[in-house]
Scaffold this active site. Structure first.
Site, PDB file in Angstrom:
ATOM      1  N   GLN B 251      11.373  44.872 -30.139  1.00 46.91           N
ATOM      2  CA  GLN B 251      12.579  44.722 -30.948  1.00 46.91           C
ATOM      3  C   GLN B 251      13.811  45.176 -30.200  1.00 46.91           C
ATOM      4  O   GLN B 251      14.864  44.541 -30.247  1.00 46.91           O
ATOM      5  CB  GLN B 251      12.509  45.555 -32.242  1.00 46.91           C
ATOM      6  CG  GLN B 251      11.773  44.892 -33.364  1.00 46.91           C
ATOM      7  CD  GLN B 251      12.129  43.444 -33.495  1.00 46.91           C
ATOM      8  OE1 GLN B 251      13.227  43.102 -33.922  1.00 46.91           O
ATOM      9  NE2 GLN B 251      11.223  42.561 -33.114  1.00 46.91           N
ATOM     10  N   HIS B 254      16.043  42.964 -28.026  1.00 50.39           N
ATOM     11  CA  HIS B 254      16.857  41.897 -28.623  1.00 50.39           C
ATOM     12  C   HIS B 254      18.341  42.218 -28.585  1.00 50.39           C
ATOM     13  O   HIS B 254      19.174  41.343 -28.402  1.00 50.39           O
ATOM     14  CB  HIS B 254      16.491  41.698 -30.091  1.00 50.39           C
ATOM     15  CG  HIS B 254      15.390  40.711 -30.324  1.00 50.39           C
ATOM     16  ND1 HIS B 254      15.446  39.420 -29.895  1.00 50.39           N
ATOM     17  CD2 HIS B 254      14.193  40.843 -30.946  1.00 50.39           C
ATOM     18  CE1 HIS B 254      14.336  38.780 -30.245  1.00 50.39           C
ATOM     19  NE2 HIS B 254      13.555  39.622 -30.882  1.00 50.39           N
ATOM     20  N   GLU B 319      13.069  44.859 -41.754  1.00 51.80           N
ATOM     21  CA  GLU B 319      12.859  43.418 -41.549  1.00 51.80           C
ATOM     22  C   GLU B 319      11.390  43.141 -41.200  1.00 51.80           C
ATOM     23  O   GLU B 319      10.729  42.344 -41.843  1.00 51.80           O
ATOM     24  CB  GLU B 319      13.790  42.970 -40.415  1.00 51.80           C
ATOM     25  CG  GLU B 319      13.713  41.490 -40.092  1.00 51.80           C
ATOM     26  CD  GLU B 319      14.444  41.166 -38.793  1.00 51.80           C
ATOM     27  OE1 GLU B 319      14.773  42.093 -38.011  1.00 51.80           O
ATOM     28  OE2 GLU B 319      14.667  39.965 -38.532  1.00 51.80           O
ATOM     29  N   HIS B 320      10.897  43.816 -40.145  1.00 46.97           N
ATOM     30  CA  HIS B 320       9.493  43.687 -39.742  1.00 46.97           C
ATOM     31  C   HIS B 320       8.782  45.007 -40.004  1.00 46.97           C
ATOM     32  O   HIS B 320       9.288  46.062 -39.634  1.00 46.97           O
ATOM     33  CB  HIS B 320       9.358  43.415 -38.235  1.00 46.97           C
ATOM     34  CG  HIS B 320      10.082  42.213 -37.745  1.00 46.97           C
ATOM     35  ND1 HIS B 320      11.372  42.279 -37.260  1.00 46.97           N
ATOM     36  CD2 HIS B 320       9.711  40.915 -37.650  1.00 46.97           C
ATOM     37  CE1 HIS B 320      11.755  41.060 -36.876  1.00 46.97           C
ATOM     38  NE2 HIS B 320      10.779  40.206 -37.108  1.00 46.97           N
ATOM     39  N   ASP B 353       6.514  36.128 -34.577  1.00 51.85           N
ATOM     40  CA  ASP B 353       7.784  35.591 -34.082  1.00 51.85           C
ATOM     41  C   ASP B 353       7.647  34.146 -33.639  1.00 51.85           C
ATOM     42  O   ASP B 353       8.584  33.357 -33.770  1.00 51.85           O
ATOM     43  CB  ASP B 353       8.265  36.405 -32.870  1.00 51.85           C
ATOM     44  CG  ASP B 353       8.830  37.738 -33.271  1.00 51.85           C
ATOM     45  OD1 ASP B 353       9.111  37.928 -34.463  1.00 51.85           O
ATOM     46  OD2 ASP B 353       8.978  38.613 -32.376  1.00 51.85           O
ATOM     47  N   HIS B 412      30.223  23.915 -80.746  1.00 51.31           N
ATOM     48  CA  HIS B 412      28.798  23.949 -80.439  1.00 51.31           C
ATOM     49  C   HIS B 412      27.987  23.700 -81.716  1.00 51.31           C
ATOM     50  O   HIS B 412      27.028  22.930 -81.714  1.00 51.31           O
ATOM     51  CB  HIS B 412      28.407  25.296 -79.831  1.00 51.31           C
ATOM     52  CG  HIS B 412      28.789  25.447 -78.380  1.00 51.31           C
ATOM     53  ND1 HIS B 412      30.074  25.379 -77.940  1.00 51.31           N
ATOM     54  CD2 HIS B 412      28.027  25.635 -77.273  1.00 51.31           C
ATOM     55  CE1 HIS B 412      30.096  25.543 -76.618  1.00 51.31           C
ATOM     56  NE2 HIS B 412      28.859  25.703 -76.194  1.00 51.31           N
TER      57      HIS B 412
END
Lengths: 422, 422
Positions: B251, B254, B319-320, B353, B412
């Site tokens: 990670q 990135h 996230e993961h 991934d 209505h």
């Protein structure tokens, strides 16, 4: 109403109020003040905007009991029945978590989990709609959300409308606070001493509420920002002009910018409906709202064929669509864009607004092209589940590492190779 | 990496780039210029930002054939296999339209309809990821979206990366344009001579792309605005420090703001992992990105019990999430907030991934509390279907009219009563 032959360039005349610079600045200030001032800021804003100084934000059990005394029993029963219908329809939307198992031992799936907490905004004043409470709360409850909070601005008597409290109780809300406007949205998003923050905020409101929701979006989730209401009636010569006119006016009375449209294959029906609208409008209590809506945003489109009429509806992508035609149910395959589709003459839109069960929170302003009515999925999220077996891993490790290197991500390849016996 | 005993106040140190005032102004100008200038504006911005003057935006069949010559056959096969795995997993998410029929003749339901058109943004330059093409395009295709458009900024040679073109072809994209940045988002949202507008835009991009997506949101739908990537590993003493370290670094490489966290019940594992991270970091090609990520956003949390560790993960809402523990699969019931859950030591994150099938577009920055991975539902919308029978209508008309009058909406009530034989 103007009658127009269908042509290529059709779209609803729409209007969304996205606020002025000044309004946006006010909202930012309010949110900042609530973040730093907590409950005290809420009391101050409530005094300023709602003209009442509160000593507590929380609605008590005694206040709810009092509300039940104010609302006639017959009305309570109608609210209960509507809540039950909404619950039954939304329960059918529930999905299970699922998992696939492969022979090599791998398991993949989606875990479905309700949100922890949701805040529902309920507008105050003349726009206090018990039906809105039901439509926002019940789907969250069906989804399994444990904590559902309701906020609504108090009247000058420091109370919430009895009908709203009854609807809240009947739909299972256990936390209700007397606070409205941008300050209520800020409290729900960031928390104060009295109000713990929530994960998602839903419910309609005025321009300050809408701007505040847009501002806190990302820190919490929000539902859509609703524009003025819209109805399109798709009808052929079998439909009755007086009924269609009544339906067009039922939208028009909501908002001077509401959008009421008839699309028909019958020029006769078009002309009759135009004159019926004038007739019924003249005796409508809310005609000062409905008249400009019909004049500015109303239209009747005449199409040559049923297919051309349906394609016109798809271009309009209306919030509400009534289909009053021969074999109406058989037409829905070709209808691609509409929030809710009401089929046949007995499915007048108010049937769905209050009672049938499907949600009345619907995509406006053409967003039916890509959005859905409020539903159970809006109160749950999915997490992917990936359990690769040793066998699957060994069979695919080299390929995965190669893909990682194709993208120049060496550490990704090494994460694979740390486990891989070559 | 710092080792911290779990306490009450845990949250990921997160960072989202929401752009400067200047960047926002640039994006607004670009969108305005594309709206008024069309293709000509796209050519001009491409010359300015991508340093190439194009005469056509469209990627031709000849360019795609050429891409296949550049990419090794083995790589094409891996891309095909990944695309197939992604397709199989997403097909399992497909839902039918459904309808209920009641004895009184009433029918209620949801019609599920794919969006008409979707645009996928694919970043250029060093961040050209074929996997990103697959993960965005395949779910849209599985959902039934007829028109899927891809846009990506060209290199100075006026071309798109061969791997990206192969991935586009393999996932079934038929319309590809060489344009990137905010100008590409504007073209997708509002259309130009060459590029017809779409209903939804997905895919990652730099800050200008993210700001442009936020700006056009509402006119079209968008996917989430992604923050830096995050991984949390939940591990006990049965896990191996060298593997966890490799995963944390996968990670970290990135983005210098990526967030890598270990939550463990084993202090021994915590210490071993900290030293393994240092060791592996020293020999990592992208260590200039990974080192500050680990230093600034990395952390190792030590919990007393498995339940405390899981609750820590829920506070982080990563996230993961990798779960490398005894009986790992049995832990997922208590895990409420995570984008994707990787179970066991053979489910290293890169498995997901690239290859396993679940989507790698995942909620970041704590939004796993309320958001889901990109999925088939994101490319479909639901319309409510309401067909009330005459019998149901007559049984309930008085109640519905009463509810309408409770809310002060006379038109209505009249829409109901126009059909009701009292």
């Amino acid at each position: 109403m103007k009658i127009i032959q269908v042509n290529e360039d059709i779209s609803l005349k729409r209007s969304v109020d996205s606020g002025t610079e000044e309004q946006r600045a006010i909202v930012k200030d309010i949110i900042g003040a609530v973040k730093s001032g907590g409950d005290q800021a809420l009391f101050d804003f409530t005094e300023k905007f709602d003209r009442v100084r509160l000593s507590s934000l929380t609605v008590t059990d005694a206040e709810i009991e009092e509300a039940y005394k104010e609302v006639p029993n017959a009305t309570v029963e109608i609210i209960k029945e509507a809540a039950e219908n909404i619950r039954v329809f939304h329960e059918k939307q529930l999905r299970n978590s699922w998992i696939t198992t492969e022979k090599n031992g791998t398991m993949l799936g989606q875990k479905v989990t309700p949100l922890d907490s949701v805040g529902v905004y309920v507008p105050g004043g003349t726009a206090a709609y018990p039906s809105s409470v039901l439509m926002n709360v019940v789907p969250a409850q069906v989804a399994g959300v444990e904590r559902i909070v309701m906020v609504s601005p108090p009247g000058q008597d420091g109370k919430l409308p009895a009908g709203v409290l009854v609807a809240a109780k009947e739909s299972g809300v256990k936390e209700i606070y007397k606070v409205g406007g941008a300050q209520a949205i800020a409290a729900l998003a960031y928390g104060t001493e009295s109000i713990k923050p929530v994960d998602k905020i839903t419910g309609p409101g005025n321009i300050f509420v809408a701007l505040a929701k847009r501002e806190v979006f990302g820190d919490v989730d929000i539902d859509m920002i609703a524009g003025p209401s819209e109805i399109t009636v798709l009808a052929d010569e079998t439909a009755r002009a007086n009924e269609i006119a009544a339906d067009l006016l039922s939208q028009a009375e909501h908002d001077a910018r509401a959008c009421s449209v008839l699309v028909t294959t019958s020029r006769k029906l078009a002309e009759e409906t135009a004159s019926e609208v004038e007739k019924q409008l003249a005796v409508l209590p809310r005609k000062e709202i409905a008249a400009p809506a019909i004049a500015d945003y109303g239209a009747i489109y005449v199409a040559e064929t049923v297919d051309e009429a349906i394609e016109t509806v798809n271009k309009l992508a209306p919030e509400h669509l009534e289909v009053i035609m021969e074999n109406a149910m058989e037409k829905i395959g070709k209808i691609r864009h509409a929030g809710a589709i009401f089929i046949g003459r007995y499915s007048s839109e108010p049937v769905g607004d209050y009672f049938a069960g499907p949600n009345h929170v619907l995509p406006t302003n053409g967003t039916a092209r890509f959005s859905s009515p409020l539903n159970v999925d809006d109160f749950q999220k999915k997490s992917s589940i990936i359990m690769y077996s040793e066998q699957a891993f060994n069979e695919n490790a080299a390929k995965i590492a190669a893909f990682a290197r194709l993208e120049g991500l060496e550490a990704h390849a090494r994460s694979i190779e740390a486990r891989f016996k070559k």
